[in-house]
Motif scaffolding. Structure first.
Motif, PDB file in Angstrom:
ATOM      1  N   GLY A  28      36.632  51.990  50.011  1.00 34.99           N
ATOM      2  CA  GLY A  28      37.797  52.001  50.887  1.00 34.99           C
ATOM      3  C   GLY A  28      38.593  50.724  50.774  1.00 34.99           C
ATOM      4  N   GLU A  29      38.709  49.989  51.872  1.00 30.70           N
ATOM      5  CA  GLU A  29      39.541  48.797  51.875  1.00 30.70           C
ATOM      6  C   GLU A  29      38.846  47.621  51.189  1.00 30.70           C
ATOM      7  OE1 GLU A  29      40.224  47.163  55.817  1.00 30.70           O
ATOM      8  OE2 GLU A  29      38.512  48.291  56.578  1.00 30.70           O
ATOM      9  N   ALA A  30      39.656  46.702  50.669  1.00 28.41           N
ATOM     10  CA  ALA A  30      39.130  45.509  49.994  1.00 28.41           C
ATOM     11  C   ALA A  30      38.329  44.664  50.967  1.00 28.41           C
ATOM     12  CB  ALA A  30      40.276  44.705  49.404  1.00 28.41           C
ATOM     13  N   ASN A  31      37.316  43.984  50.430  1.00 31.98           N
ATOM     14  CA  ASN A  31      36.338  43.281  51.269  1.00 31.98           C
ATOM     15  C   ASN A  31      36.487  41.766  51.210  1.00 31.98           C
ATOM     16  OD1 ASN A  31      34.163  43.113  53.055  1.00 31.98           O
ATOM     17  ND2 ASN A  31      32.626  43.215  51.432  1.00 31.98           N
ATOM     18  N   ASP A  32      37.702  41.280  50.991  1.00 32.94           N
ATOM     19  CA  ASP A  32      37.964  39.833  51.022  1.00 32.94           C
ATOM     20  C   ASP A  32      37.091  39.075  50.025  1.00 32.94           C
ATOM     21  OD1 ASP A  32      39.156  37.473  51.802  1.00 32.94           O
ATOM     22  OD2 ASP A  32      38.035  37.266  53.677  1.00 32.94           O
ATOM     23  N   VAL A  33      37.011  39.640  48.814  1.00 38.73           N
ATOM     24  CA  VAL A  33      36.355  38.956  47.692  1.00 38.73           C
ATOM     25  C   VAL A  33      37.450  38.693  46.659  1.00 38.73           C
ATOM     26  CG1 VAL A  33      34.585  39.048  45.906  1.00 38.73           C
ATOM     27  CG2 VAL A  33      34.201  40.197  48.110  1.00 38.73           C
ATOM     28  N   ARG A  34      37.698  37.428  46.365  1.00 39.08           N
ATOM     29  CA  ARG A  34      38.814  37.072  45.486  1.00 39.08           C
ATOM     30  C   ARG A  34      38.310  36.446  44.193  1.00 39.08           C
ATOM     31  NH1 ARG A  34      42.354  32.456  45.033  1.00 39.08           N
ATOM     32  NH2 ARG A  34      41.107  31.388  46.626  1.00 39.08           N
TER      33      ARG A  34
ATOM     34  N   ASP B 242      38.173  46.121  35.634  1.00 43.62           N
ATOM     35  CA  ASP B 242      38.876  47.338  36.046  1.00 43.62           C
ATOM     36  C   ASP B 242      38.254  48.599  35.456  1.00 43.62           C
ATOM     37  OD1 ASP B 242      39.553  46.896  33.396  1.00 43.62           O
ATOM     38  OD2 ASP B 242      41.710  47.070  33.679  1.00 43.62           O
ATOM     39  N   MET B 243      36.944  48.559  35.178  1.00 43.14           N
ATOM     40  CA  MET B 243      36.287  49.689  34.513  1.00 43.14           C
ATOM     41  C   MET B 243      35.572  50.626  35.479  1.00 43.14           C
ATOM     42  SD  MET B 243      34.667  47.817  31.128  1.00 43.14           S
ATOM     43  CE  MET B 243      33.290  47.131  32.058  1.00 43.14           C
ATOM     44  N   ALA B 244      35.230  50.145  36.670  1.00 43.06           N
ATOM     45  CA  ALA B 244      34.448  50.934  37.619  1.00 43.06           C
ATOM     46  C   ALA B 244      35.154  50.958  38.973  1.00 43.06           C
ATOM     47  CB  ALA B 244      33.036  50.361  37.768  1.00 43.06           C
ATOM     48  N   ASP B 245      34.793  51.932  39.801  1.00 45.81           N
ATOM     49  CA  ASP B 245      35.455  52.105  41.091  1.00 45.81           C
ATOM     50  C   ASP B 245      35.024  51.070  42.131  1.00 45.81           C
ATOM     51  OD1 ASP B 245      36.791  54.319  40.120  1.00 45.81           O
ATOM     52  OD2 ASP B 245      35.250  55.724  40.808  1.00 45.81           O
ATOM     53  N   ASN B 246      33.855  50.467  41.940  1.00 49.00           N
ATOM     54  CA  ASN B 246      33.400  49.446  42.879  1.00 49.00           C
ATOM     55  C   ASN B 246      32.453  48.500  42.161  1.00 49.00           C
ATOM     56  OD1 ASN B 246      33.294  48.118  45.322  1.00 49.00           O
ATOM     57  ND2 ASN B 246      32.367  49.803  46.470  1.00 49.00           N
ATOM     58  N   ILE B 247      32.310  47.307  42.704  1.00 48.75           N
ATOM     59  CA  ILE B 247      31.382  46.302  42.190  1.00 48.75           C
ATOM     60  C   ILE B 247      30.515  45.858  43.354  1.00 48.75           C
ATOM     61  CG2 ILE B 247      31.131  44.067  41.048  1.00 48.75           C
ATOM     62  CD1 ILE B 247      33.970  44.459  39.919  1.00 48.75           C
ATOM     63  N   VAL B 248      29.206  45.912  43.163  1.00 49.69           N
ATOM     64  CA  VAL B 248      28.263  45.577  44.228  1.00 49.69           C
ATOM     65  C   VAL B 248      27.723  44.174  43.959  1.00 49.69           C
ATOM     66  CG1 VAL B 248      26.158  46.261  45.428  1.00 49.69           C
ATOM     67  CG2 VAL B 248      27.684  48.015  44.477  1.00 49.69           C
TER      68      VAL B 248
ATOM     69  N   PRO C 128      29.930  44.542  48.783  1.00 49.26           N
ATOM     70  CA  PRO C 128      30.728  45.324  47.835  1.00 49.26           C
ATOM     71  C   PRO C 128      32.144  44.781  47.703  1.00 49.26           C
ATOM     72  CG  PRO C 128      30.590  46.466  49.934  1.00 49.26           C
ATOM     73  CD  PRO C 128      29.708  45.246  50.054  1.00 49.26           C
ATOM     74  N   LYS C 129      32.741  44.972  46.546  1.00 51.48           N
ATOM     75  CA  LYS C 129      34.141  44.583  46.358  1.00 51.48           C
ATOM     76  C   LYS C 129      35.033  45.371  47.317  1.00 51.48           C
ATOM     77  CE  LYS C 129      37.873  44.551  42.916  1.00 51.48           C
ATOM     78  NZ  LYS C 129      38.247  44.818  41.506  1.00 51.48           N
ATOM     79  N   TYR C 130      34.729  46.662  47.464  1.00 56.36           N
ATOM     80  CA  TYR C 130      35.434  47.513  48.424  1.00 56.36           C
ATOM     81  C   TYR C 130      34.427  48.054  49.436  1.00 56.36           C
ATOM     82  CZ  TYR C 130      39.118  47.508  44.883  1.00 56.36           C
ATOM     83  OH  TYR C 130      40.075  47.124  43.977  1.00 56.36           O
ATOM     84  N   ARG C 131      34.738  47.911  50.715  1.00 54.32           N
ATOM     85  CA  ARG C 131      33.865  48.475  51.740  1.00 54.32           C
ATOM     86  C   ARG C 131      33.832  49.993  51.613  1.00 54.32           C
ATOM     87  NH1 ARG C 131      37.145  45.361  56.312  1.00 54.32           N
ATOM     88  NH2 ARG C 131      36.873  43.230  55.515  1.00 54.32           N
ATOM     89  N   LEU C 132      32.724  50.573  52.032  1.00 55.29           N
ATOM     90  CA  LEU C 132      32.590  52.024  51.943  1.00 55.29           C
ATOM     91  C   LEU C 132      33.153  52.681  53.199  1.00 55.29           C
ATOM     92  CD1 LEU C 132      29.052  52.443  50.357  1.00 55.29           C
ATOM     93  CD2 LEU C 132      31.239  51.825  49.297  1.00 55.29           C
ATOM     94  N   ASP C 133      33.840  53.826  53.008  1.00 55.62           N
ATOM     95  CA  ASP C 133      34.354  54.562  54.147  1.00 55.62           C
ATOM     96  C   ASP C 133      33.266  55.465  54.727  1.00 55.62           C
ATOM     97  OD1 ASP C 133      34.167  56.840  52.528  1.00 55.62           O
ATOM     98  OD2 ASP C 133      36.309  56.872  52.063  1.00 55.62           O
TER      99      ASP C 133
END
Length: 565
Positions: free
Chosen positions: A235-241, A195-201, A224-229
């Protein structure tokens, strides 16, 4: 124990081993970076080392939560620009040499080894995108990765495939718009979630439909953990659990994740490096990561050495044998404790010199020096394997210096030992590094790369024992060149150690000559430690020649069933 940045030692090695001046960094810049990184690490990261080990990250249904203080300390790292040191200027970095960025990473990792894995993996993602990404991917992702605002991961290993990368099963199915639907499970993913960064690639190895079996059928995908807008923001979560995080022996501050991609068939990835180009792209990440894992050996060795010396200077016990009537003394005055401490110092310095030498070749290779690229290829398995072997040895000695208190968690010595143990395993076990050395690297340019390194060492070393070790390495290399595969592999590890110690001995003797006669405490220590290395550690490696010349027959003298008797 307060953390003390090894600035004087780093500066010395950067100047006299890595040749930092030839890479365009003057003394003022060098001092500013090393001293600034040291102050930052001591103030922000070192205080979190204990909580990282004892509390550690927590898995929740919403993702991994880092211990208190980690998010703020990571944001301070980003704000201070420490992630930009070696990143390309075109994407917001400072464009400084890789070897200087390695020194900064060493400082961070010595202060808090588990925490430093986050930027360590990001460096590999940057390298993969620089070499294999499209201009569009580079423009979208590299600016945020370069600053550290986003972190990166490598996703290779799967439950059924450890070091056998060719057995991977993760799938990538074309979606008809140039992107792919990613499905599969990856294990052992360092900082796979936090939970330290805005996204994880995530960089993910997977197979496209009808891909050939084995490593030839692998492709690399950016997920990416979150798809880019539309504006390039998460943006929205990218179905990585995140399925779970591992309960590990050490490196507790680093969440080692099991990641599931595409549980709902909504995980979208982009191809990097062309279809079936996964292995080529992977090795861009892997070779970088192997040097940084060797650097972890330096980190843990430095931390263990500092802690052991501080304890030995404070712990008073028994008179010195040569002065029994003088009363108890600090244990640093006893010969065997002094032996252990000098060995710790010497092996730490040797590991640093070896890794910095290799990192300096990265910079020269990137500038177009073909010989540096070839030497880097030869040195990489040495830096990774021997660097981590020495980290383990030094951490173990650190426990021994503490005596019974070293086995008690509260002193902190045991943490170094636990943290170090993974380093000979991941990013290619050290046995794989040895196999790579004898199977591929010795034969580069028909043996010319090895011979040119040996010739340079022979032209500079002065100690007779060190010259004997170098000659023994030559003899073993000639023997291995005509040996069958089993014999070569049976001999690979002792040979890797011999050659690594020879290179370290060359570098230590060189540094010792420069430091000899110096009046400062640092230079006196440096010269004495170099003499110790050449006199006591070099001869040990010469004793490995018999094992490096032995055939594999002894390993198979009994079958597997009898071995268990």
């Amino acid at each position: 124990m307060p953390f003390t940045p090894a600035v004087a030692e780093q500066r010395f090695v950067l100047e006299h081993v890595a040749g930092i001046a030839d890479l365009g960094v003057d003394g003022d810049i060098l001092d500013a970076v090393l001293e600034g990184a040291g102050e930052f690490a001591a103030g922000e990261w070192a205080p979190l080392d204990r909580i990282g080990d004892t509390v550690g990250p927590k898995w929740t249904a919403d993702g991994v939560v880092m211990p208190e203080g980690f998010s703020d300390a990571y944001k301070a790292y980003v704000a201070g620009g420490w992630g930009t040191i070696g990143s390309p200027e075109a994407y917001g970095g400072q464009g400084m040499p890789f070897v200087l960025a390695a020194a900064v990473l060493e400082t961070l990792g010595t202060a808090n080894m588990g925490f430093a894995l986050a930027p360590t993996l990001t460096v590999g993602a940057i390298e993969a995108l620089l070499h294999h990404g499209t201009p569009e991917q580079q423009a979208l992702y590299l600016p945020k990765l370069s600053t550290g605002e986003w972190t990166g991961t490598m996703n290779l290993t799967e439950p059924q495939a450890g070091s056998d990368v060719g057995a991977l099963r993760s799938r990538a199915t074309p979606r008809g718009d140039g992107t792919f639907s990613i499905q599969g499970t990856k294990i052992f993913i360092s900082f796979g979630d936090h939970d330290m960064a805005d996204n994880i690639v995530h960089l993910v190895l997977a197979r496209t439909p009808d891909a050939p079996a084995g490593t030839k059928g692998l492709s690399l995908f950016l997920v990416p953990k979150y798809r880019l807008d539309a504006d390039g923001n998460p943006g929205e979560a990218n179905d990585v659990r995140t399925v779970s995080i591992e309960h590990k022996m050490g490196l507790h501050a680093s969440p080692t994740c099991v990641l599931s991609f595409g549980d709902h068939n909504e995980c979208i990835g982009e191809l990097i490096g062309g279809e079936y180009g996964g292995i080529r792209a992977m090795f861009t990440m892997m070779n970088n990561a192997r040097l940084n894992v060797g650097l972890q050996g330096v980190q843990v060795a430095e931390a263990a050495t500092q802690r052991a010396i501080a304890y030995a200077r404070d712990r008073v016990q028994s008179p010195r044998a040569s002065a029994p009537g003088a009363g108890p003394v600090a244990i640093v005055e006893h010969p065997d404790v002094r032996r252990m401490l000098l060995r710790m110092k010497a092996q730490t310095m040797a590991a640093r010199a070896l890794v910095y030498l290799a990192c300096g070749q990265v910079d020269r290779a990137q500038a177009g020096d073909a010989e540096a690229k070839a030497r880097l290829d030869l040195l990489t398995p040495l830096a990774k394997a021997h660097g981590t072997d020495l980290g383990n040895e030094v951490a173990s000695l650190g426990v021994q210096v503490h005596g019974g208190m070293g086995y008690i968690e509260e002193t902190g010595a045991a943490q170094h030992f636990r943290d170090a143990r993974i380093t000979p395993i991941y990013e290619g076990t050290n046995g794989i590094q040895a196999a790579d050395l004898v199977g591929r690297k010795l034969g580069l340019d028909n043996g010319g790369v090895f011979q040119r390194l040996v010739a340079e060492m022979k032209g500079e070393v002065q100690d007779a024992g060190l010259r004997d070790l170098i000659a023994a390495c030559e003899a073993v290399a000639r023997h291995l060149s005509v040996s069958d595969p089993d014999d070569r592999l049976a001999a690979s590890y002792p040979f890797l150690t011999m050659l690594s110690v020879a290179v370290c001995g060359w570098l230590m003797e060189k540094q010792g000559r420069i430091a000899e006669g110096g009046e400062t405490p640092f230079l006196k220590m440096k010269a004495a430690t170099a003499r110790f290395f050449v006199a006591q550690i070099v001869p040990e490696a010469l004793g490995l020649q018999a094992a490096a010349m032995a055939k594999a027959d002894a390993l198979y003298a009994v079958d597997a069933e009898t071995l268990a008797a």
